[in-house]
Design a protein around this motif. Structure first.
Motif, PDB file in Angstrom:
ATOM      1  N   UNK B  89     -12.245  -4.348   3.012  1.00  0.00           N
ATOM      2  CA  UNK B  89     -11.877  -3.181   2.204  1.00  0.00           C
ATOM      3  C   UNK B  89     -10.513  -3.457   1.599  1.00  0.00           C
ATOM      4  N   UNK B  90     -10.403  -3.255   0.292  1.00  0.00           N
ATOM      5  CA  UNK B  90      -9.134  -3.448  -0.403  1.00  0.00           C
ATOM      6  C   UNK B  90      -8.526  -2.071  -0.646  1.00  0.00           C
ATOM      7  N   UNK B  91      -7.397  -1.857   0.004  1.00  0.00           N
ATOM      8  CA  UNK B  91      -6.727  -0.570  -0.031  1.00  0.00           C
ATOM      9  C   UNK B  91      -5.519  -0.629  -0.949  1.00  0.00           C
ATOM     10  N   UNK B  92      -5.421   0.353  -1.801  1.00  0.00           N
ATOM     11  CA  UNK B  92      -4.236   0.511  -2.625  1.00  0.00           C
ATOM     12  C   UNK B  92      -3.410   1.650  -2.037  1.00  0.00           C
ATOM     13  N   UNK B  93      -2.114   1.500  -2.019  1.00  0.00           N
ATOM     14  CA  UNK B  93      -1.237   2.546  -1.505  1.00  0.00           C
ATOM     15  C   UNK B  93      -0.029   2.667  -2.425  1.00  0.00           C
ATOM     16  N   UNK B  94       0.555   3.854  -2.441  1.00  0.00           N
ATOM     17  CA  UNK B  94       1.759   4.029  -3.236  1.00  0.00           C
ATOM     18  C   UNK B  94       2.799   4.820  -2.466  1.00  0.00           C
ATOM     19  N   UNK B  95       4.023   4.668  -2.900  1.00  0.00           N
ATOM     20  CA  UNK B  95       5.156   5.352  -2.283  1.00  0.00           C
ATOM     21  C   UNK B  95       6.079   5.798  -3.399  1.00  0.00           C
ATOM     22  N   UNK B  96       6.697   6.961  -3.198  1.00  0.00           N
ATOM     23  CA  UNK B  96       7.539   7.507  -4.267  1.00  0.00           C
ATOM     24  C   UNK B  96       8.757   6.630  -4.537  1.00  0.00           C
ATOM     25  N   UNK B  97       9.456   6.242  -3.466  1.00  0.00           N
ATOM     26  CA  UNK B  97      10.739   5.575  -3.628  1.00  0.00           C
ATOM     27  C   UNK B  97      10.633   4.069  -3.794  1.00  0.00           C
ATOM     28  N   UNK B  98      11.774   3.460  -3.959  1.00  0.00           N
ATOM     29  CA  UNK B  98      11.841   2.017  -4.149  1.00  0.00           C
ATOM     30  C   UNK B  98      12.100   1.271  -2.850  1.00  0.00           C
ATOM     31  N   UNK B  99      12.589   1.961  -1.835  1.00  0.00           N
ATOM     32  CA  UNK B  99      12.847   1.279  -0.573  1.00  0.00           C
ATOM     33  C   UNK B  99      11.672   1.499   0.377  1.00  0.00           C
ATOM     34  N   UNK B 100      11.535   0.591   1.320  1.00  0.00           N
ATOM     35  CA  UNK B 100      10.384   0.612   2.215  1.00  0.00           C
ATOM     36  C   UNK B 100      10.564   1.608   3.345  1.00  0.00           C
ATOM     37  N   UNK B 101      10.716   2.865   3.002  1.00  0.00           N
ATOM     38  CA  UNK B 101      10.792   3.899   4.016  1.00  0.00           C
ATOM     39  C   UNK B 101      10.076   5.120   3.493  1.00  0.00           C
ATOM     40  N   UNK B 102       9.498   5.874   4.408  1.00  0.00           N
ATOM     41  CA  UNK B 102       8.769   7.051   3.963  1.00  0.00           C
ATOM     42  C   UNK B 102       7.279   6.779   3.873  1.00  0.00           C
ATOM     43  N   UNK B 103       6.559   7.847   3.693  1.00  0.00           N
ATOM     44  CA  UNK B 103       5.111   7.843   3.763  1.00  0.00           C
ATOM     45  C   UNK B 103       4.452   6.975   2.697  1.00  0.00           C
ATOM     46  N   UNK B 104       3.443   6.197   3.130  1.00  0.00           N
ATOM     47  CA  UNK B 104       2.542   5.514   2.217  1.00  0.00           C
ATOM     48  C   UNK B 104       1.321   6.394   2.026  1.00  0.00           C
ATOM     49  N   UNK B 105       0.899   6.556   0.776  1.00  0.00           N
ATOM     50  CA  UNK B 105      -0.310   7.297   0.452  1.00  0.00           C
ATOM     51  C   UNK B 105      -1.382   6.276   0.073  1.00  0.00           C
ATOM     52  N   UNK B 106      -2.479   6.289   0.818  1.00  0.00           N
ATOM     53  CA  UNK B 106      -3.548   5.330   0.580  1.00  0.00           C
ATOM     54  C   UNK B 106      -4.669   5.945  -0.248  1.00  0.00           C
ATOM     55  N   UNK B 107      -5.321   5.082  -1.039  1.00  0.00           N
ATOM     56  CA  UNK B 107      -6.560   5.469  -1.693  1.00  0.00           C
ATOM     57  C   UNK B 107      -7.731   5.307  -0.736  1.00  0.00           C
ATOM     58  N   UNK B 108      -8.919   5.662  -1.222  1.00  0.00           N
ATOM     59  CA  UNK B 108     -10.111   5.583  -0.377  1.00  0.00           C
ATOM     60  C   UNK B 108     -10.549   4.148  -0.114  1.00  0.00           C
ATOM     61  N   UNK B 109     -10.076   3.218  -0.919  1.00  0.00           N
ATOM     62  CA  UNK B 109     -10.416   1.826  -0.719  1.00  0.00           C
ATOM     63  C   UNK B 109     -11.614   1.370  -1.532  1.00  0.00           C
ATOM     64  N   UNK B 110     -11.664   0.054  -1.745  1.00  0.00           N
ATOM     65  CA  UNK B 110     -12.809  -0.588  -2.409  1.00  0.00           C
ATOM     66  C   UNK B 110     -13.404  -1.578  -1.424  1.00  0.00           C
ATOM     67  N   UNK B 111     -14.647  -1.314  -1.048  1.00  0.00           N
ATOM     68  CA  UNK B 111     -15.306  -2.173  -0.045  1.00  0.00           C
ATOM     69  C   UNK B 111     -16.024  -3.302  -0.754  1.00  0.00           C
ATOM     70  N   UNK B 112     -15.622  -4.532  -0.443  1.00  0.00           N
ATOM     71  CA  UNK B 112     -16.224  -5.726  -1.051  1.00  0.00           C
ATOM     72  C   UNK B 112     -17.079  -6.456  -0.035  1.00  0.00           C
ATOM     73  N   UNK B 113     -18.303  -6.752  -0.437  1.00  0.00           N
ATOM     74  CA  UNK B 113     -19.191  -7.595   0.359  1.00  0.00           C
ATOM     75  C   UNK B 113     -19.493  -8.837  -0.457  1.00  0.00           C
ATOM     76  N   UNK B 114     -19.206  -9.999   0.118  1.00  0.00           N
ATOM     77  CA  UNK B 114     -19.479 -11.270  -0.548  1.00  0.00           C
ATOM     78  C   UNK B 114     -20.635 -11.945   0.184  1.00  0.00           C
ATOM     79  N   UNK B 115     -21.709 -12.204  -0.547  1.00  0.00           N
ATOM     80  CA  UNK B 115     -22.919 -12.798   0.058  1.00  0.00           C
ATOM     81  C   UNK B 115     -23.010 -14.299  -0.230  1.00  0.00           C
TER      82      UNK B 115
END
Lengths: 109, 115
Positions: B89-115
């Motif tokens: 699953x490829x998850x995208x997340x965003x954060x308001x600020x520029x520094x690595x502190x505070x809540x990450x908000x994640x998306x629902x994700x993209x599930x990849x299956x490679x056959x």
């Protein structure tokens, strides 16, 4: 590189029992965050701890940050079926946020 | 406010094919992350953007993975050619600020299956 380990990997409890997951980092952390991921869902932020020895509570959840800022714990009192999911810690060091291995909690009636 | 949007939710491809995932972060969030989550493991950071600049791509397999964040808003992650071990699953997340502190908000994700 930095490693963040959690124990146990999995725990199965009966509703009403307590639960604790432990998080250990190979390096000193600037802060630590906790996330919950329900089955099939995405991680959701629970809390951030910054200070050495910090303790924070959210209803039945108690979070601790170790004195040396290398470990943390999450304790749930009187678990409910809604607590089911995987709990991840995420430690910040050198501007990199590294997620732990996670603890999967199963709660049955 | 709207959350982090990702598409597609699911993708099945054969090995050696290519795939692209799209992410639109929460409006105003300066920092955007792409994580790879293999079943039963914690999210692993692939790349971190601040506005439209790359902050950390040390764990991105650059021979096959690429990502961009044009205009500092939405982002795409591409895999070409895909391998079986890219199933995750490829998850995208965003954060308001520029520094690595505070809540990450994640998306629902993209599930990849490679056959």
């Amino acid at each position: 590189g930095q490693q963040v380990m959690q124990i146990p990997q999995y725990q199965h409890v009966q509703e009403g029992e307590d639960f604790t997951t432990y998080c250990n980092s190979s390096t000193t952390l600037s802060n630590i965050q906790w996330y919950k991921q329900r089955p099939g869902g995405h991680p959701v932020f629970l809390i951030q701890l910054v200070k050495s020895g910090e303790v924070k509570k959210q209803k039945r959840l108690t979070f601790q940050f170790g004195e040396a800022k290398k470990n943390s714990s999450l304790h749930i009192t009187a678990t409910q079926t809604t607590d089911v999911g995987t709990y991840f810690c995420a430690g910040l060091t050198a501007s990199k946020l590294t997620f732990g291995t996670g603890t999967r909690l199963q709660v049955t009636l | 406010e709207a959350g982090v949007a990702q598409s597609p939710r699911y993708k099945i491809i054969e090995k050696r094919q290519s795939v692209a995932f799209w992410c639109n972060p929460i409006s105003g969030h300066a920092t955007l992350y792409w994580y790879q989550q293999i079943l039963g493991q914690g999210p692993k950071l692939l790349i971190q953007f601040q506005n439209n600049g790359v902050v950390d791509d040390s764990q991105l397999p650059k021979d096959r993975f690429s990502a961009e964040r044009l205009k500092g808003v939405d982002s795409t992650l591409k895999i070409q050619p895909a391998k079986l071990e890219d199933s995750a699953v490829y998850l995208c997340a965003s954060r308001r600020g520029l520094v690595n502190t505070g809540e990450l908000f994640f998306g629902e994700g993209s599930r990849l299956t490679v056959l």
